[in-house]
Design a protein around this motif. Sequence first.
Motif, mmCIF file in Angstrom:
data_model
loop_
_atom_site.group_PDB
_atom_site.id
_atom_site.type_symbol
_atom_site.label_atom_id
_atom_site.label_comp_id
_atom_site.label_asym_id
_atom_site.label_seq_id
_atom_site.Cartn_x
_atom_site.Cartn_y
_atom_site.Cartn_z
ATOM 1 N N ALA A 129 0.974 4.011 -2.919
ATOM 2 C CA ALA A 129 0.701 5.921 -2.637
ATOM 3 C C ALA A 129 2.257 6.388 -3.230
ATOM 4 C CB ALA A 129 0.756 5.394 -1.475
ATOM 5 N N ILE A 130 3.463 5.976 -2.650
ATOM 6 C CA ILE A 130 4.711 6.726 -2.674
ATOM 7 C C ILE A 130 5.196 6.800 -4.490
ATOM 8 C CG2 ILE A 130 7.520 6.323 -3.307
ATOM 9 C CD1 ILE A 130 7.396 5.204 -0.362
ATOM 10 N N MET B 119 1.032 -1.904 -0.066
ATOM 11 C CA MET B 119 -0.391 -0.050 -0.307
ATOM 12 C C MET B 119 0.691 1.193 -0.108
ATOM 13 S SD MET B 119 -3.132 0.651 0.169
ATOM 14 C CE MET B 119 -4.938 1.529 0.696
ATOM 15 N N LYS B 120 1.885 0.706 0.816
ATOM 16 C CA LYS B 120 2.717 2.736 0.912
ATOM 17 C C LYS B 120 3.545 2.126 -0.480
ATOM 18 C CE LYS B 120 3.387 3.142 5.939
ATOM 19 N NZ LYS B 120 4.740 2.909 7.197
ATOM 20 N N LYS B 121 4.413 1.190 -1.567
ATOM 21 C CA LYS B 121 4.522 1.313 -2.676
ATOM 22 C C LYS B 121 3.984 2.375 -3.211
ATOM 23 C CE LYS B 121 7.587 -2.220 -1.123
ATOM 24 N NZ LYS B 121 8.604 -3.340 -1.506
#
Length: 93
Positions: free
Chosen positions: A5-6, A1-3
């Motif tokens: 968003a980034i 999920m963070k990847k």
Amino acid sequence: MKKMAIGMIITLLLAVLAVGCAKVEKAKPEPINQSRFMEVECVVGLWRIVADRETGVMYAVSFGGYNRGTFTLLVDADGNPLIYKGGQNDGET
């Protein structure tokens, strides 16, 4: 999920940068020989001295960053306007 968003943020930033790099063309000034004023002297990037073609009255025109285009009347020691006479400046009106 963070990847994800980034990755989306990086993609968005690249898109904004790509749009911001478009070439902007500046409006070209009217050629000096078609103007009412003729250039008498020029200091590139700072100012120009121009004379009115009809009256001969001389002005300094600013090319500074904050006051570009400001006309200032040039006067002699007595306060009379300087008159351009083909290379000879005369304070008489």
